[in-house]
Write a protein that holds these residues in place. Structure first.
Motif, PDB file in Angstrom:
ATOM      1  N   PRO A  90       6.925  17.952  -5.626  1.00 23.97           N
ATOM      2  CA  PRO A  90       7.727  18.290  -6.813  1.00 23.97           C
ATOM      3  C   PRO A  90       7.381  17.405  -8.011  1.00 23.97           C
ATOM      4  CG  PRO A  90       9.024  17.012  -5.251  1.00 23.97           C
ATOM      5  CD  PRO A  90       7.710  17.281  -4.579  1.00 23.97           C
ATOM      6  N   PHE A  91       7.587  17.937  -9.195  1.00 24.93           N
ATOM      7  CA  PHE A  91       7.440  17.145 -10.422  1.00 24.93           C
ATOM      8  C   PHE A  91       8.654  16.218 -10.564  1.00 24.93           C
ATOM      9  CE2 PHE A  91       4.743  20.386 -13.058  1.00 24.93           C
ATOM     10  CZ  PHE A  91       3.689  20.184 -12.190  1.00 24.93           C
ATOM     11  N   GLY A  92       8.451  15.117 -11.260  1.00 23.98           N
ATOM     12  CA  GLY A  92       9.573  14.250 -11.595  1.00 23.98           C
ATOM     13  C   GLY A  92      10.054  13.388 -10.450  1.00 23.98           C
ATOM     14  N   LYS A  93       9.177  13.163  -9.477  1.00 24.40           N
ATOM     15  CA  LYS A  93       9.571  12.321  -8.342  1.00 24.40           C
ATOM     16  C   LYS A  93       8.459  11.303  -8.106  1.00 24.40           C
ATOM     17  CE  LYS A  93      11.675  12.704  -3.779  1.00 24.40           C
ATOM     18  NZ  LYS A  93      10.953  11.565  -3.204  1.00 24.40           N
ATOM     19  N   ALA A  94       8.762  10.047  -8.413  1.00 23.24           N
ATOM     20  CA  ALA A  94       7.774   8.989  -8.209  1.00 23.24           C
ATOM     21  C   ALA A  94       7.615   8.715  -6.715  1.00 23.24           C
ATOM     22  CB  ALA A  94       8.217   7.717  -8.925  1.00 23.24           C
ATOM     23  N   ARG A  95       6.527   8.082  -6.380  1.00 21.57           N
ATOM     24  CA  ARG A  95       6.286   7.751  -4.968  1.00 21.57           C
ATOM     25  C   ARG A  95       6.218   6.233  -4.831  1.00 21.57           C
ATOM     26  NH1 ARG A  95       1.156  10.206  -1.670  1.00 21.57           N
ATOM     27  NH2 ARG A  95       1.592   9.299   0.362  1.00 21.57           N
ATOM     28  N   ILE A  96       6.995   5.719  -3.908  1.00 21.30           N
ATOM     29  CA  ILE A  96       6.932   4.274  -3.647  1.00 21.30           C
ATOM     30  C   ILE A  96       5.814   4.044  -2.634  1.00 21.30           C
ATOM     31  CG2 ILE A  96       8.163   2.248  -2.794  1.00 21.30           C
ATOM     32  CD1 ILE A  96      10.758   3.656  -3.724  1.00 21.30           C
ATOM     33  N   TRP A  97       4.746   3.423  -3.106  1.00 19.39           N
ATOM     34  CA  TRP A  97       3.575   3.225  -2.235  1.00 19.39           C
ATOM     35  C   TRP A  97       3.768   2.046  -1.304  1.00 19.39           C
ATOM     36  CZ3 TRP A  97      -1.315   5.174  -1.152  1.00 19.39           C
ATOM     37  CH2 TRP A  97      -1.571   6.412  -1.743  1.00 19.39           C
ATOM     38  N   ARG A  98       4.518   1.090  -1.774  1.00 14.73           N
ATOM     39  CA  ARG A  98       4.640  -0.137  -1.004  1.00 14.73           C
ATOM     40  C   ARG A  98       5.979  -0.741  -1.387  1.00 14.73           C
ATOM     41  NH1 ARG A  98       0.108  -4.075   0.185  1.00 14.73           N
ATOM     42  NH2 ARG A  98       1.179  -5.997   0.673  1.00 14.73           N
ATOM     43  N   GLU A  99       6.750  -1.109  -0.410  1.00 16.33           N
ATOM     44  CA  GLU A  99       8.046  -1.725  -0.710  1.00 16.33           C
ATOM     45  C   GLU A  99       7.880  -3.219  -0.930  1.00 16.33           C
ATOM     46  OE1 GLU A  99      11.924   0.499   0.877  1.00 16.33           O
ATOM     47  OE2 GLU A  99      10.738  -0.458   2.441  1.00 16.33           O
ATOM     48  N   GLY A 100       8.698  -3.772  -1.810  1.00 15.10           N
ATOM     49  CA  GLY A 100       8.619  -5.204  -2.061  1.00 15.10           C
ATOM     50  C   GLY A 100       9.906  -5.697  -2.682  1.00 15.10           C
ATOM     51  N   GLY A 139      -4.751   3.844 -12.520  1.00 17.25           N
ATOM     52  CA  GLY A 139      -4.072   2.553 -12.654  1.00 17.25           C
ATOM     53  C   GLY A 139      -3.556   2.050 -11.314  1.00 17.25           C
ATOM     54  N   MET A 140      -3.272   2.999 -10.406  1.00 21.67           N
ATOM     55  CA  MET A 140      -2.764   2.635  -9.081  1.00 21.67           C
ATOM     56  C   MET A 140      -3.757   1.768  -8.315  1.00 21.67           C
ATOM     57  SD  MET A 140       0.279   3.603  -8.371  1.00 21.67           S
ATOM     58  CE  MET A 140       0.265   3.578  -6.570  1.00 21.67           C
ATOM     59  N   THR A 141      -5.040   1.918  -8.571  1.00 19.57           N
ATOM     60  CA  THR A 141      -6.017   1.113  -7.820  1.00 19.57           C
ATOM     61  C   THR A 141      -5.802  -0.370  -8.111  1.00 19.57           C
ATOM     62  OG1 THR A 141      -7.643   1.403  -9.587  1.00 19.57           O
ATOM     63  CG2 THR A 141      -7.757   2.940  -7.747  1.00 19.57           C
ATOM     64  N   TYR A 142      -5.490  -0.693  -9.372  1.00 14.86           N
ATOM     65  CA  TYR A 142      -5.235  -2.103  -9.723  1.00 14.86           C
ATOM     66  C   TYR A 142      -3.908  -2.558  -9.132  1.00 14.86           C
ATOM     67  CZ  TYR A 142      -8.516  -0.627 -13.365  1.00 14.86           C
ATOM     68  OH  TYR A 142      -9.569  -0.093 -14.031  1.00 14.86           O
ATOM     69  N   ALA A 143      -2.917  -1.677  -9.216  1.00 17.92           N
ATOM     70  CA  ALA A 143      -1.583  -2.042  -8.728  1.00 17.92           C
ATOM     71  C   ALA A 143      -1.635  -2.347  -7.231  1.00 17.92           C
ATOM     72  CB  ALA A 143      -0.597  -0.911  -9.020  1.00 17.92           C
ATOM     73  N   ILE A 144      -2.338  -1.499  -6.506  1.00 17.59           N
ATOM     74  CA  ILE A 144      -2.394  -1.675  -5.049  1.00 17.59           C
ATOM     75  C   ILE A 144      -3.214  -2.914  -4.690  1.00 17.59           C
ATOM     76  CG2 ILE A 144      -3.331  -0.659  -2.933  1.00 17.59           C
ATOM     77  CD1 ILE A 144      -2.482   2.104  -4.167  1.00 17.59           C
ATOM     78  N   GLU A 145      -4.340  -3.085  -5.372  1.00 16.55           N
ATOM     79  CA  GLU A 145      -5.172  -4.254  -5.087  1.00 16.55           C
ATOM     80  C   GLU A 145      -4.401  -5.545  -5.417  1.00 16.55           C
ATOM     81  OE1 GLU A 145      -8.630  -5.089  -7.555  1.00 16.55           O
ATOM     82  OE2 GLU A 145      -9.809  -5.357  -5.740  1.00 16.55           O
ATOM     83  N   ALA A 146      -3.682  -5.511  -6.537  1.00 21.23           N
ATOM     84  CA  ALA A 146      -2.910  -6.697  -6.923  1.00 21.23           C
ATOM     85  C   ALA A 146      -1.824  -6.983  -5.889  1.00 21.23           C
ATOM     86  CB  ALA A 146      -2.292  -6.493  -8.302  1.00 21.23           C
ATOM     87  N   ALA A 147      -1.155  -5.926  -5.441  1.00 24.21           N
ATOM     88  CA  ALA A 147      -0.071  -6.115  -4.467  1.00 24.21           C
ATOM     89  C   ALA A 147      -0.605  -6.739  -3.181  1.00 24.21           C
ATOM     90  CB  ALA A 147       0.605  -4.777  -4.176  1.00 24.21           C
ATOM     91  N   SER A 182       6.023 -10.601  -2.828  1.00 22.19           N
ATOM     92  CA  SER A 182       6.194  -9.248  -2.300  1.00 22.19           C
ATOM     93  C   SER A 182       6.376  -8.269  -3.464  1.00 22.19           C
ATOM     94  CB  SER A 182       7.411  -9.265  -1.375  1.00 22.19           C
ATOM     95  OG  SER A 182       7.952  -7.988  -1.243  1.00 22.19           O
ATOM     96  N   ALA A 183       5.362  -7.440  -3.693  1.00 21.37           N
ATOM     97  CA  ALA A 183       5.393  -6.503  -4.835  1.00 21.37           C
ATOM     98  C   ALA A 183       5.743  -5.103  -4.356  1.00 21.37           C
ATOM     99  CB  ALA A 183       4.048  -6.500  -5.540  1.00 21.37           C
ATOM    100  N   GLU A 184       6.616  -4.453  -5.093  1.00 15.98           N
ATOM    101  CA  GLU A 184       6.903  -3.035  -4.847  1.00 15.98           C
ATOM    102  C   GLU A 184       6.011  -2.223  -5.784  1.00 15.98           C
ATOM    103  OE1 GLU A 184      10.419  -1.788  -3.204  1.00 15.98           O
ATOM    104  OE2 GLU A 184      11.055  -0.609  -4.935  1.00 15.98           O
ATOM    105  N   VAL A 185       5.299  -1.253  -5.235  1.00 16.76           N
ATOM    106  CA  VAL A 185       4.355  -0.471  -6.049  1.00 16.76           C
ATOM    107  C   VAL A 185       4.849   0.964  -6.174  1.00 16.76           C
ATOM    108  CG1 VAL A 185       1.973   0.327  -6.299  1.00 16.76           C
ATOM    109  CG2 VAL A 185       2.431  -1.920  -5.294  1.00 16.76           C
ATOM    110  N   ILE A 186       5.033   1.394  -7.417  1.00 20.06           N
ATOM    111  CA  ILE A 186       5.530   2.749  -7.680  1.00 20.06           C
ATOM    112  C   ILE A 186       4.473   3.549  -8.418  1.00 20.06           C
ATOM    113  CG2 ILE A 186       7.247   4.107  -8.956  1.00 20.06           C
ATOM    114  CD1 ILE A 186       9.209   1.806  -8.525  1.00 20.06           C
ATOM    115  N   ASP A 187       4.177   4.739  -7.877  1.00 18.74           N
ATOM    116  CA  ASP A 187       3.272   5.669  -8.552  1.00 18.74           C
ATOM    117  C   ASP A 187       4.141   6.734  -9.233  1.00 18.74           C
ATOM    118  OD1 ASP A 187       1.430   7.548  -9.346  1.00 18.74           O
ATOM    119  OD2 ASP A 187       0.550   7.868  -7.360  1.00 18.74           O
TER     120      ASP A 187
END
Lengths: 331, 454
Positions: free
Chosen positions: B320-330, B341-349, B358-363
């Motif tokens: 669905p549109f309008g629903k972010a995905r939490i890739w990693r909880e933190g 941009g997610m590639t940097y976020a995930i690598e940084a996390a 502990s980083a939470e990553v949201i796409d």
């Protein structure tokens, strides 16, 4: 343009002539009323009147059939009336009221009727041209023989996307009639000051699109050219261009002082070439109608225009809740 | 003297390829310009010409080998009478030469290996998944929707016979024919407008731009005609269509081919804007986009096309549109990103985890509508936020998020929100400058250290 003989009424019935007369007069009276309402502050923003060009849409709509589509730029009131849209809804859109075709959210330049297959009313010069080809694309994709009348002016004819569209329309043999309403002025710039091309329709030759110049002050000539173009498109032969030579009596918009042409030029056109007057003379000289018959039509039209104007004044402004509706269709 | 023939980089984003076929055998004479092999890149199968002459002494990489890294020696060219065996060991397995074309370094730096989704998958537990590239996922999404609805068609430059400039439309022409998979002239403004008209006429066009950089020529139709007509018509006429194609920087293609338009289109009411990162999102969101009755700008990324992710094996998988995905909880900081941009976020996390942060990553996945609720809930938990995107800094998506967070979660913030973005410069060509112009993982790490005061 030199004075010409009035159009001959060959192969045209009394009923047809009467209809053209009434349809053209309806547009003129409607536009005159719109001009008055503008002056009274009831219509805001831009308001581009079609007075003088009535024969173009009336002639071409006479060549159209049920299911055909039409799309134009912002000088669109005449097109809407000619394709059968309700004058009340059009006028109420001009006044920005709930009873308008777009419930007051479009205005003079942005009106639509899906029912009448009128796809706007576009405020960006030239942008409606590829859209018109897209409507034709959909008709062809769906296997129908419907055609799309895509109107634009001599000004739009210098926009690049028109030629992107010519190329695609011919490449894919789309059933689209490009109608160049050449009223000789793109706002204040005459055709001669905008291009060295001697004619606009001939540019289609570069893409293999046939076309012709048409006397746009003669509704019968427009109808005849429209019939030919429609036949060409319906037969699956691809697009056709009509460069309809016409003239607008009023300014580009309501705020145009019209310093770019002389009063004499306008006056001469009105006196010698007026499309409505030509049909009126045909009706009278051919004994198809009496002065009284025509007066009855005039009275009826005046009443309908007044009714539209009353409706447009009395219809309330859109509810404030309308501000945030129609942004997205429900998924 | 023996010469090594190296695996060539045949596209700006190619990091590896398949050595599809050798057209010369060992011992055969080779002249400069001879086609010696066929190499399958991330975009197409290319013929590979010899640049030197000699005898093909030894083939080092047999045909059919997949995943051959750029610059790997694939064969040895010897002079008449010279032994290939003598030559080969002299060259080391380390192939990287300073003068060699180097798309590898920046491409790798920009696109670390995608991590598996940790949280909230969009499919039921236990669903079978398979690895699929973003490219294949996009193609499958279009094919499935074209099977489902005869009004769906795709038009664009090189989408049909060429099989897609980036192979995204591969195979569609064969299955659906030229009526529904339409090669167009190079005429972006025209096809955008024609697509709008076809949508007004009741069809469901997919207009592919070879890149969104070229859609600048068409932006009037996208914004003024597609996005505004429903409103201007008082709800009578909408424009159900998708504008899609790669967006943002690829690798080494310079300023005019490297811009991110996320913020541009997200600015427009009436538009829906999608920018997926993973293959499952690419597939599920594109299917949703095609079905949506509104115009959708679907921003893909050339570097992500070749990345593989788990995609559920399901009959009809949509997101669905309008629903972010939490890739990693933190718990310590919220990293919000979208698209590449997610590639940097995930690598940084991942790096932060080794430091004990502990980083939470949201796409975000869709930028309009934007799921700010998920972001706000996370920020209320972590009290810190860093946004990451490749686009320009002025008027960035991160700017908007910062404003939303400030207005709605001000009391929860323990530090100002930091926006990590691309730099405020046209994209340079030089590899080192390009790398600096984009956002970097180091900048994300620095921002996190700043907001966590560590």
């Amino acid at each position: 343009m030199a004075a010409r003989k009035p159009a001959r009424a060959a192969n045209v019935s009394r009923d047809e002539l009467m209809q053209y007369y009434a349809d053209m007069l309806m547009i003129r009276r409607f536009e005159e009323k719109a001009g008055q309402l503008y002056g009274m502050g009831l219509i805001g923003g831009f308001c581009h009147l079609y007075i003088g060009q009535e024969a173009v849409v009336v002639g071409l709509e006479a060549a159209a059939e049920e299911g055909d589509s039409r799309i134009t730029t912002y000088r669109d009131h005449g097109h809407m009336l000619a394709c059968g849209m309700d004058p009340k809804g059009v006028m109420a859109e001009l006044t920005g009221r709930e009873g308008g075709y777009s419930r007051g959210k479009g205005g003079s330049m942005h009106m639509f009727s899906k029912e009448k297959r009128f796809y706007g009313g576009h405020g960006i010069v030239g942008a409606n041209v590829p859209i018109g080809a897209g409507l034709a694309f959909a008709d062809k994709y769906n296997g129908t023989d419907r055609v799309t009348f895509t109107y634009f002016g001599d000004g739009a004819a210098n926009q690049g996307q028109v030629y992107e569209t010519y190329n695609m329309a011919m490449l894919w043999e789309l059933p689209v009639i490009f109608v160049i309403e050449n009223n000789r002025y793109a706002m204040g710039t005459s055709v001669q000051r905008a291009t060295k091309s001697p004619s606009l329709w001939e540019r289609g030759a570069a893409y293999g699109i046939p076309g012709e110049e048409v006397d746009g002050m003669d509704v019968l000539a427009v109808k005849a050219a429209g019939d030919k173009a429609v036949k060409h498109c319906r037969a699956g032969k691809g697009p056709y261009i009509l460069e309809v030579m016409t003239y607008r009596y009023r300014g580009h918009s309501m705020s145009d002082p019209a310093k770019y042409r002389t009063r004499d030029e306008v006056q001469k056109m009105r006196e010698e070439r007026d499309a409505i007057e030509q049909v009126r003379q045909l009706l009278l000289t051919g004994k198809h109608a009496t002065e009284d018959d025509l007066k009855a039509i005039d009275r009826d039209i005046k009443a309908r225009v007044n009714e539209a104007a009353d409706f447009a004044r009395e219809s309330p402004e859109p509810d404030v809740s309308e501000l945030m509706t129609d942004i997205y269709a429900e998924a | 003297m023996a010469t090594e023939i190296l695996m060539p980089a045949l596209s700006p984003t190619m990091e590896e390829g398949t050595l599809a076929k050798w057209l010369k055998r060992e011992g055969e004479t080779v002249s400069a310009g001879d086609i010696i092999a066929e190499i399958e890149t991330d975009k197409a199968t290319m013929e590979f010409e010899a640049v030197d002459e000699g005898i093909l002494g030894r083939i080092l990489i047999p045909e059919g080998t997949e995943g051959v890294k750029v610059n790997t020696p694939i064969a040895v060219l010897v002079e008449d009478g010279e032994s290939a065996d003598a030559a080969a060991p002299a060259s080391a397995p380390e192939p990287a030469k300073t003068e060699a074309p180097a798309p590898k370094a920046p491409a790798e730096a920009k696109a670390p290996a995608p991590a598996a989704a940790k949280m909230e998958p969009d499919w039921p537990e236990g669903t079978e998944t398979r690895k699929q590239t973003v490219r294949e996922a996009l193609r499958d999404a279009m094919a499935e929707e074209m099977r489902r609805d005869a009004g769906v068609f795709i038009m664009g430059e090189e989408v049909a016979e060429y099989q897609g400039a980036y192979k995204v439309t591969q195979g569609l022409l064969d299955e659906f024919g030229a009526k529904r998979v339409i090669d167009t002239p190079i005429t972006e403004h025209g096809i955008a407008g024609l697509g709008v008209g076809a949508a007004f006429g009741g069809l469901k066009p997919i207009v592919e731009f070879m890149t969104f950089n070229f859609a600048m020529q068409a932006i009037d139709q996208i914004v003024n005609s597609a996005a505004k007509t429903l409103y201007m018509s008082g709800g009578q006429m909408g424009c159900p269509m998708v504008f899609r194609g790669p967006n943002g920087a690829a690798a080494r293609v310079g300023a005019q081919h490297s811009q991110c338009y996320a913020a541009w289109y997200a600015h427009i009411p009436g538009m829906k804007v999608v920018m997926p990162y993973s293959a499952s999102d690419a597939k599920g969101l594109l299917k949703t986009a095609i079905r949506d009755p509104n115009p959708v700008v679907f921003l893909e990324n050339e570097i992500l096309y070749g990345k593989s992710f788990d995609v559920p094996v399901m009959e009809d998988f949509t997101v669905p549109f309008g629903k972010a995905r939490i890739w990693r909880e933190g718990m310590d900081v919220t990293l919000v990103s979208f698209g590449i941009g997610m590639t940097y976020a995930i690598e940084a996390a991942e790096k932060l985890a080794t430091e004990g942060i502990s980083a939470e990553v949201i796409d975000l996945r869709t930028l309009r509508p934007m799921d700010t609720d998920t972001v706000l809930a996370s920020v209320r938990k972590t009290n810190r936020c860093v946004t990451i995107e490749e686009g320009f800094p002025v008027g960035a998506i991160g700017n908007h998020l910062s404003a939303v967070i400030m207005e709605q979660a001000f009391d929860y913030l323990d530090a100002p929100v930091i926006n990590c973005t691309g730099k405020d410069v046209p994209m340079p060509y030089a590899a080192n400058l390009e790398k600096l112009a984009l956002v970097t993982t180091e900048e994300v790490l620095a921002a996190v250290h700043k907001v966590t005061y560590r």
